[in-house]
Design an enzyme around this catalytic site. Structure first.
Site, mmCIF file in Angstrom:
data_model
loop_
_atom_site.group_PDB
_atom_site.id
_atom_site.type_symbol
_atom_site.label_atom_id
_atom_site.label_comp_id
_atom_site.label_asym_id
_atom_site.label_seq_id
_atom_site.Cartn_x
_atom_site.Cartn_y
_atom_site.Cartn_z
ATOM 1 N N GLY A 16 35.065 40.094 70.275
ATOM 2 C CA GLY A 16 35.553 41.431 69.944
ATOM 3 C C GLY A 16 36.438 42.074 70.997
ATOM 4 O O GLY A 16 36.476 43.299 71.106
ATOM 5 N N THR A 17 37.194 41.254 71.747
ATOM 6 C CA THR A 17 38.094 41.892 72.723
ATOM 7 C C THR A 17 39.226 42.635 72.014
ATOM 8 O O THR A 17 39.705 43.649 72.515
ATOM 9 C CB THR A 17 38.670 40.878 73.729
ATOM 10 O OG1 THR A 17 39.492 39.939 73.029
ATOM 11 C CG2 THR A 17 37.581 40.171 74.499
ATOM 12 N N HIS A 114 46.991 37.012 64.906
ATOM 13 C CA HIS A 114 46.920 35.552 65.044
ATOM 14 C C HIS A 114 47.536 35.156 66.389
ATOM 15 O O HIS A 114 48.609 35.645 66.745
ATOM 16 C CB HIS A 114 47.679 34.874 63.889
ATOM 17 C CG HIS A 114 47.603 33.384 63.963
ATOM 18 N ND1 HIS A 114 46.475 32.685 63.567
ATOM 19 C CD2 HIS A 114 48.475 32.464 64.447
ATOM 20 C CE1 HIS A 114 46.672 31.395 63.789
ATOM 21 N NE2 HIS A 114 47.868 31.240 64.325
ATOM 22 N N ASP A 155 47.651 33.214 56.887
ATOM 23 C CA ASP A 155 48.679 33.542 57.892
ATOM 24 C C ASP A 155 50.076 33.638 57.275
ATOM 25 O O ASP A 155 51.076 33.504 57.993
ATOM 26 C CB ASP A 155 48.670 32.529 59.055
ATOM 27 C CG ASP A 155 47.357 32.565 59.824
ATOM 28 O OD1 ASP A 155 46.767 33.642 59.963
ATOM 29 O OD2 ASP A 155 46.924 31.488 60.287
HETATM 30 C C1 GAR Z 1 41.760 36.145 69.095
HETATM 31 O O1 GAR Z 1 42.533 35.360 69.975
HETATM 32 C C2 GAR Z 1 42.394 36.190 67.731
HETATM 33 O O2 GAR Z 1 43.794 36.219 67.760
HETATM 34 C C3 GAR Z 1 41.907 34.885 67.159
HETATM 35 O O3 GAR Z 1 40.571 34.798 67.582
HETATM 36 C C4 GAR Z 1 40.406 35.488 68.822
HETATM 37 C C5 GAR Z 1 39.290 36.498 68.673
HETATM 38 O O4 GAR Z 1 38.967 37.091 69.911
HETATM 39 N N1 GAR Z 1 42.054 34.868 65.716
HETATM 40 C C6 GAR Z 1 42.378 33.794 65.022
HETATM 41 O O5 GAR Z 1 42.524 32.705 65.518
HETATM 42 C C7 GAR Z 1 42.547 34.025 63.534
HETATM 43 N N2 GAR Z 1 43.238 32.929 62.925
HETATM 44 P P1 GAR Z 1 38.185 38.464 69.994
HETATM 45 O O6 GAR Z 1 36.915 38.326 69.157
HETATM 46 O O7 GAR Z 1 37.865 38.601 71.463
HETATM 47 O O8 GAR Z 1 39.080 39.572 69.496
#
Ligand code: GAR
Length: 203
Positions: A16-17, A114, A155
């Site tokens: 969840g950053t 993404h 996407d």
């Molecule tokens: C992020 O890098 C986001 O762009 C990616 O997952 C990570 C989640 O991090 N999403 C995808 O790859 C979707 N296709 P987070 O939970 O720290 O926000």
């Protein structure tokens, strides 16, 4: 003072950053046209839920694995979202593919971040660290992040914002993921949410 803010739901699965970047952006006024009113996770142990609770945001867990069909899972999501009159749905590290049953309910109202420059390294099977591994394996020298509207093509929806990030010698998928988050995702996701929220409230 804006009285009518767009109501935002954020869907998460992990750390969840990006959710944190949205919360911080709301606090600092970068997001001024919308407010995060709901966080939904498909995983009960997602750290993102703690971030939401710490900030007084309502949380829900809707576990995709608890439903025998994707239709039932998506119906639960729709019920939760519609009962709260949500205007914008942000997918911030939400690791479930949503079908047309879901996306067709919310045209130009679902936003995804993404971690590559679409149309590179995207679509089915490209998520999280896999995206960065694919970019490093290919040998591209520039990657980045894309924020786009979500439609029935994974996407494949209209691009809202993109930001490029340099790849450096010695990068691992983990190092690259962190740089893409810091230099691109955490900047263009809040900016895109504000842009869309502003368009909605000024309609
Ligand atoms: C992020 O890098 C986001 O762009 C990616 O997952 C990570 C989640 O991090 N999403 C995808 O790859 C979707 N296709 P987070 O939970 O720290 O926000």
């Amino acid at each position: 003072m804006a009285t009518n803010k767009a109501k935002i739901a954020v869907l998460v699965s992990g750390g969840g950053t990006n959710l944190q970047a949205l919360i911080d952006a709301e606090k600092s006024g970068i997001i001024n046209s919308g407010e995060i009113v709901l966080v939904i996770s498909n995983k009960a142990d997602a750290y993102a839920l703690k971030r939401a609770k710490k900030n007084g945001i309502e949380t829900l867990v809707i576990n995709n694995k608890a439903y025998s069909t994707r239709t039932e899972f998506e119906a639960k999501l729709i019920e939760a979202i519609d009962s709260r009159n949500i205007d914008i749905i942000v997918l911030a590290g939400f690791m479930c593919i949503l079908t047309e049953d879901f996306t067709s309910h919310y045209p130009k109202r679902i936003i995804n971040v993404h971690p590559s420059l679409i149309p590179s390294f995207c679509g089915d099977g490209f998520y999280g660290l896999r995206v960065h591994s694919a970019a490093l394996d290919y040998g591209v020298k520039v990657t980045g992040a894309t924020v786009h509207f979500v439609n029935e093509i994974p996407d494949g929806g209209e691009i809202i914002m993109q930001k490029a990030v340099e790849i450096k010698d010695g990068d691992t998928p983990e190092i690259l993921q962190k740089r893409v988050m810091e230099q691109a995702e955490w900047i263009i996701l809040p900016a895109s949410v504000e842009k869309v929220a502003n368009q909605i409230i000024n309609k």
